[in-house]
Each structure stands twice: as structure tokens, then as C-alpha cells.
Motif scaffolding. Structure first.
Motif, PDB file in Angstrom:
ATOM      1  N   SER A  16      15.151  -4.436 -43.579  1.00  0.00           N
ATOM      2  CA  SER A  16      14.092  -3.800 -42.796  1.00  0.00           C
ATOM      3  C   SER A  16      13.046  -3.167 -43.705  1.00  0.00           C
ATOM      4  CB  SER A  16      14.687  -2.727 -41.889  1.00  0.00           C
ATOM      5  OG  SER A  16      13.662  -1.925 -41.329  1.00  0.00           O
ATOM      6  N   LEU A  17      11.815  -3.628 -43.589  1.00  0.00           N
ATOM      7  CA  LEU A  17      10.719  -3.011 -44.338  1.00  0.00           C
ATOM      8  C   LEU A  17      10.413  -1.604 -43.827  1.00  0.00           C
ATOM      9  CD1 LEU A  17       8.282  -6.014 -44.817  1.00  0.00           C
ATOM     10  CD2 LEU A  17       9.593  -4.832 -46.576  1.00  0.00           C
ATOM     11  N   VAL A  18      10.586  -1.370 -42.534  1.00  0.00           N
ATOM     12  CA  VAL A  18      10.338  -0.031 -41.975  1.00  0.00           C
ATOM     13  C   VAL A  18      11.338   0.967 -42.558  1.00  0.00           C
ATOM     14  CG1 VAL A  18      10.358   1.351 -39.865  1.00  0.00           C
ATOM     15  CG2 VAL A  18       9.212  -0.859 -39.882  1.00  0.00           C
ATOM     16  N   SER A  19      12.619   0.595 -42.588  1.00  0.00           N
ATOM     17  CA  SER A  19      13.626   1.482 -43.185  1.00  0.00           C
ATOM     18  C   SER A  19      13.330   1.724 -44.660  1.00  0.00           C
ATOM     19  CB  SER A  19      15.029   0.883 -43.041  1.00  0.00           C
ATOM     20  OG  SER A  19      15.419   0.866 -41.699  1.00  0.00           O
ATOM     21  N   LEU A  20      12.889   0.682 -45.352  1.00  0.00           N
ATOM     22  CA  LEU A  20      12.562   0.820 -46.769  1.00  0.00           C
ATOM     23  C   LEU A  20      11.409   1.792 -46.976  1.00  0.00           C
ATOM     24  CD1 LEU A  20      12.900  -0.005 -49.731  1.00  0.00           C
ATOM     25  CD2 LEU A  20      11.258  -1.859 -49.285  1.00  0.00           C
ATOM     26  N   GLN A  21      10.355   1.678 -46.166  1.00  0.00           N
ATOM     27  CA  GLN A  21       9.204   2.553 -46.385  1.00  0.00           C
ATOM     28  C   GLN A  21       9.557   4.019 -46.113  1.00  0.00           C
ATOM     29  OE1 GLN A  21       6.070   0.880 -43.976  1.00  0.00           O
ATOM     30  NE2 GLN A  21       6.853   1.772 -42.084  1.00  0.00           N
ATOM     31  N   TYR A  22      10.392   4.304 -45.109  1.00  0.00           N
ATOM     32  CA  TYR A  22      10.803   5.687 -44.875  1.00  0.00           C
ATOM     33  C   TYR A  22      11.749   6.173 -45.969  1.00  0.00           C
ATOM     34  CZ  TYR A  22       8.399   6.243 -40.454  1.00  0.00           C
ATOM     35  OH  TYR A  22       7.417   6.379 -39.504  1.00  0.00           O
ATOM     36  N   ALA A  23      12.600   5.295 -46.498  1.00  0.00           N
ATOM     37  CA  ALA A  23      13.472   5.663 -47.615  1.00  0.00           C
ATOM     38  C   ALA A  23      12.636   6.011 -48.846  1.00  0.00           C
ATOM     39  CB  ALA A  23      14.452   4.534 -47.920  1.00  0.00           C
ATOM     40  N   LEU A  24      11.627   5.204 -49.129  1.00  0.00           N
ATOM     41  CA  LEU A  24      10.746   5.487 -50.267  1.00  0.00           C
ATOM     42  C   LEU A  24       9.987   6.793 -50.065  1.00  0.00           C
ATOM     43  CD1 LEU A  24       9.293   1.918 -50.947  1.00  0.00           C
ATOM     44  CD2 LEU A  24      10.925   3.182 -52.368  1.00  0.00           C
ATOM     45  N   ALA A  25       9.489   7.015 -48.854  1.00  0.00           N
ATOM     46  CA  ALA A  25       8.728   8.240 -48.570  1.00  0.00           C
ATOM     47  C   ALA A  25       9.617   9.478 -48.743  1.00  0.00           C
ATOM     48  CB  ALA A  25       8.158   8.193 -47.156  1.00  0.00           C
ATOM     49  N   GLY A  26      10.874   9.392 -48.293  1.00  0.00           N
ATOM     50  CA  GLY A  26      11.779  10.531 -48.404  1.00  0.00           C
ATOM     51  C   GLY A  26      12.538  10.587 -49.707  1.00  0.00           C
ATOM     52  N   ARG A  27      12.316   9.576 -50.554  1.00  0.00           N
ATOM     53  CA  ARG A  27      13.013   9.468 -51.841  1.00  0.00           C
ATOM     54  C   ARG A  27      14.531   9.420 -51.665  1.00  0.00           C
ATOM     55  NH1 ARG A  27       8.747  13.536 -54.213  1.00  0.00           N
ATOM     56  NH2 ARG A  27       7.145  12.042 -54.728  1.00  0.00           N
ATOM     57  N   PHE A  28      14.943   8.642 -50.659  1.00  0.00           N
ATOM     58  CA  PHE A  28      16.358   8.393 -50.386  1.00  0.00           C
ATOM     59  C   PHE A  28      16.653   6.937 -50.674  1.00  0.00           C
ATOM     60  CE2 PHE A  28      15.578  11.958 -47.404  1.00  0.00           C
ATOM     61  CZ  PHE A  28      16.575  12.810 -47.848  1.00  0.00           C
ATOM     62  N   PRO A  29      17.922   6.619 -50.900  1.00  0.00           N
ATOM     63  CA  PRO A  29      18.248   5.199 -51.065  1.00  0.00           C
ATOM     64  C   PRO A  29      18.097   4.456 -49.734  1.00  0.00           C
ATOM     65  CG  PRO A  29      20.249   6.531 -51.131  1.00  0.00           C
ATOM     66  CD  PRO A  29      19.085   7.484 -51.076  1.00  0.00           C
ATOM     67  N   TYR A  30      17.813   3.173 -49.816  1.00  0.00           N
ATOM     68  CA  TYR A  30      17.709   2.326 -48.636  1.00  0.00           C
ATOM     69  C   TYR A  30      19.088   2.180 -48.008  1.00  0.00           C
ATOM     70  CZ  TYR A  30      17.282  -1.950 -45.891  1.00  0.00           C
ATOM     71  OH  TYR A  30      17.323  -2.870 -44.877  1.00  0.00           O
ATOM     72  N   HIS A  31      19.158   2.255 -46.678  1.00  0.00           N
ATOM     73  CA  HIS A  31      20.412   2.035 -45.952  1.00  0.00           C
ATOM     74  C   HIS A  31      20.356   0.692 -45.253  1.00  0.00           C
ATOM     75  CE1 HIS A  31      22.673   5.775 -46.337  1.00  0.00           C
ATOM     76  NE2 HIS A  31      21.491   6.335 -46.496  1.00  0.00           N
ATOM     77  N   PRO A  32      21.466  -0.046 -45.255  1.00  0.00           N
ATOM     78  CA  PRO A  32      21.471  -1.330 -44.561  1.00  0.00           C
ATOM     79  C   PRO A  32      21.089  -1.146 -43.093  1.00  0.00           C
ATOM     80  CG  PRO A  32      23.681  -0.751 -45.348  1.00  0.00           C
ATOM     81  CD  PRO A  32      22.751   0.311 -45.802  1.00  0.00           C
ATOM     82  N   THR A  33      20.515  -2.194 -42.529  1.00  0.00           N
ATOM     83  CA  THR A  33      19.958  -2.120 -41.180  1.00  0.00           C
ATOM     84  C   THR A  33      20.538  -3.224 -40.306  1.00  0.00           C
ATOM     85  OG1 THR A  33      17.931  -1.218 -42.127  1.00  0.00           O
ATOM     86  CG2 THR A  33      17.770  -2.095 -39.914  1.00  0.00           C
ATOM     87  N   LEU A  34      20.756  -2.896 -39.052  1.00  0.00           N
ATOM     88  CA  LEU A  34      21.220  -3.876 -38.066  1.00  0.00           C
ATOM     89  C   LEU A  34      20.192  -3.958 -36.952  1.00  0.00           C
ATOM     90  CD1 LEU A  34      22.279  -2.098 -35.417  1.00  0.00           C
ATOM     91  CD2 LEU A  34      24.256  -1.780 -36.850  1.00  0.00           C
ATOM     92  N   LEU A  35      20.327  -4.983 -36.136  1.00  0.00           N
ATOM     93  CA  LEU A  35      19.464  -5.123 -34.966  1.00  0.00           C
ATOM     94  C   LEU A  35      20.337  -4.886 -33.742  1.00  0.00           C
ATOM     95  CD1 LEU A  35      16.526  -5.912 -34.163  1.00  0.00           C
ATOM     96  CD2 LEU A  35      17.439  -8.166 -33.663  1.00  0.00           C
ATOM     97  N   LEU A  36      20.032  -3.836 -32.995  1.00  0.00           N
ATOM     98  CA  LEU A  36      20.787  -3.489 -31.793  1.00  0.00           C
ATOM     99  C   LEU A  36      20.027  -3.998 -30.569  1.00  0.00           C
ATOM    100  CD1 LEU A  36      23.092  -1.853 -30.376  1.00  0.00           C
ATOM    101  CD2 LEU A  36      21.486   0.068 -30.341  1.00  0.00           C
ATOM    102  N   THR A  37      20.738  -4.725 -29.710  1.00  0.00           N
ATOM    103  CA  THR A  37      20.144  -5.207 -28.462  1.00  0.00           C
ATOM    104  C   THR A  37      20.840  -4.510 -27.310  1.00  0.00           C
ATOM    105  OG1 THR A  37      19.673  -7.361 -29.437  1.00  0.00           O
ATOM    106  CG2 THR A  37      19.644  -7.231 -27.040  1.00  0.00           C
ATOM    107  N   THR A  38      20.071  -3.772 -26.523  1.00  0.00           N
ATOM    108  CA  THR A  38      20.597  -3.074 -25.349  1.00  0.00           C
ATOM    109  C   THR A  38      19.979  -3.689 -24.097  1.00  0.00           C
ATOM    110  OG1 THR A  38      18.832  -1.413 -25.470  1.00  0.00           O
ATOM    111  CG2 THR A  38      20.916  -0.874 -26.568  1.00  0.00           C
ATOM    112  N   VAL A  39      20.571  -3.362 -22.957  1.00  0.00           N
ATOM    113  CA  VAL A  39      20.028  -3.788 -21.669  1.00  0.00           C
ATOM    114  C   VAL A  39      19.196  -2.633 -21.132  1.00  0.00           C
ATOM    115  CG1 VAL A  39      20.599  -4.523 -19.319  1.00  0.00           C
ATOM    116  CG2 VAL A  39      22.031  -5.252 -21.243  1.00  0.00           C
ATOM    117  N   GLY A  40      17.942  -2.900 -20.804  1.00  0.00           N
ATOM    118  CA  GLY A  40      17.049  -1.864 -20.298  1.00  0.00           C
ATOM    119  C   GLY A  40      17.608  -1.202 -19.047  1.00  0.00           C
ATOM    120  N   ARG A  41      17.590   0.115 -19.035  1.00  0.00           N
ATOM    121  CA  ARG A  41      18.168   0.881 -17.927  1.00  0.00           C
ATOM    122  C   ARG A  41      17.493   0.564 -16.606  1.00  0.00           C
ATOM    123  NH1 ARG A  41      16.823   6.242 -15.901  1.00  0.00           N
ATOM    124  NH2 ARG A  41      15.114   6.109 -17.364  1.00  0.00           N
TER     125      ARG A  41
END
Length: 176
Positions: free
Chosen positions: A44-69
Motif C-alpha cells: 500500500s502506497l497510502v500506508s507507506l506515505q503515512y509511515a514515512l510522515a510519522g517516521r514509523f516502519p511500514y506495516h503490511p497491508t491487507l484488503l478488507l471487503t465488508t458488506v455495506g450496512r
């Protein structure tokens, strides 16, 4: 500027540790591209950019699919996760904002979901909890992702507990 827009801008600034110039991928098209990338590569590029901004290591990312309420339609969200035993935990922080993310609301309503993890689609059961009800789990998540504690403090200012969603494979297999 409306209250909602102001809170959104403040949340983005808070989540990026004041380094908003690092948050390049956003908006509907950027999020759609990120979901596509996570589905195909697991990155995830979004997770990477927030990790870089916060100076944290990148965390692996999954794609969660939910059913809309309300709609009943499938909704996807790319989310960093923390392993916990055979399960995975995702955090509904929404940057410490005043409301829970839509995917948390959907998971509360329909506990059966799907994840794409390492390019495999797996049926999971989502159990929504928070740090108040499960302090051991919250401590485990904060140990792995220190920014979650910061988000929880900000969310408490809005009268909200950060939800933690434990994802367990329906088949009983380990996700880690």
C-alpha cells in the motif's frame, strides 16, 4: 470551510505528524488505485506515505471487503494489520477523528467479511472490540504500532473509543 472539512484537514495533519506534503495519494481516485495495488501486490502506497510522515516502519497491508450496512454492496478498504496469534487485528482509527470508519460500522453489522492477504482471498469473521473491553489486545497493538495510542487519545477528545477488529479465518486456519 465546514466543520466536517475542518476536522478532516486537522485529522490529515495530525495523522501525518504535520508533514502533509508527504501525503500525495488521497481522494477517491488515489484510494481506488491503492486498493488495486494492495489486491495485486499486497503493498500500500497510502500506508507507506503515512509511515514515512510519522517516521514509523511500514506495516503490511491487507484488503478488507465488508458488506455495506445499508446498501448491501461490497466495500473494500486497504488496512495495515497486526498479527495476534492465529488472527489479524486492524485498527479503526480514522486518524483519531470523531467517527468510526464506514468499514467498522459494516463489520459490526455483518461479521462475515473477506480479506485479500498475500494475493489470496480468505473468508473471515470480524469481531469488533476496543481497548476498554480488551486492554491486553490494545497493549499488543500499541506495542506494534505506537501511533495507535496517539490516535486513541485524540479520539477520546471526541468521546470515541478506537475500535479494534479481530479477523479470524472462517476455516479455522491461521492467518499469520
Amino acid at each position: 470551510m465546514s466543520r466536517r472539512d475542518r476536522i478532516g484537514a486537522e485529522t490529515r495533519s495530525f495523522a501525518s505528524y504535520g508533514r502533509q506534503w508527504l501525503i500525495v495519494i488521497r481522494g477517491p481516485r488515489g484510494m481506488a488505485f491503492d486498493r488495486f495495488l494492495v489486491r495485486r501486490t499486497g503493498f500500500s502506497l497510502v500506508s507507506l506515505q503515512y509511515a514515512l510522515a510519522g517516521r514509523f516502519p511500514y506495516h503490511p497491508t491487507l484488503l478488507l471487503t465488508t458488506v455495506g450496512r445499508r446498501s448491501g454492496q461490497l466495500r473494500d478498504a486497504a488496512l495495515p494489520y497486526v498479527p495476534h496469534g492465529p488472527d489479524l487485528v486492524v485498527v479503526g482509527s480514522k486518524g483519531g477523528g470523531p467517527t468510526d470508519p464506514a468499514w467498522v460500522v459494516n463489520a459490526r453489522h455483518h461479521e462475515l467479511c473477506w480479506i485479500v492477504l498475500r494475493r489470496r482471498t480468505i473468508a473471515v469473521r470480524a469481531r469488533v472490540t476496543d481497548g476498554e473491553r480488551d486492554p491486553e489486545l490494545f497493549a499488543h497493538v500499541v506495542a506494534q504500532k505506537p501511533n495507535v495510542g496517539r490516535y486513541a487519545e485524540r479520539a477520546a477528545g471526541f468521546g470515541r473509543q478506537i475500535p479494534l477488529v479481530v479477523l479470524s479465518a472462517v476455516s479455522g486456519e491461521s492467518l499469520t
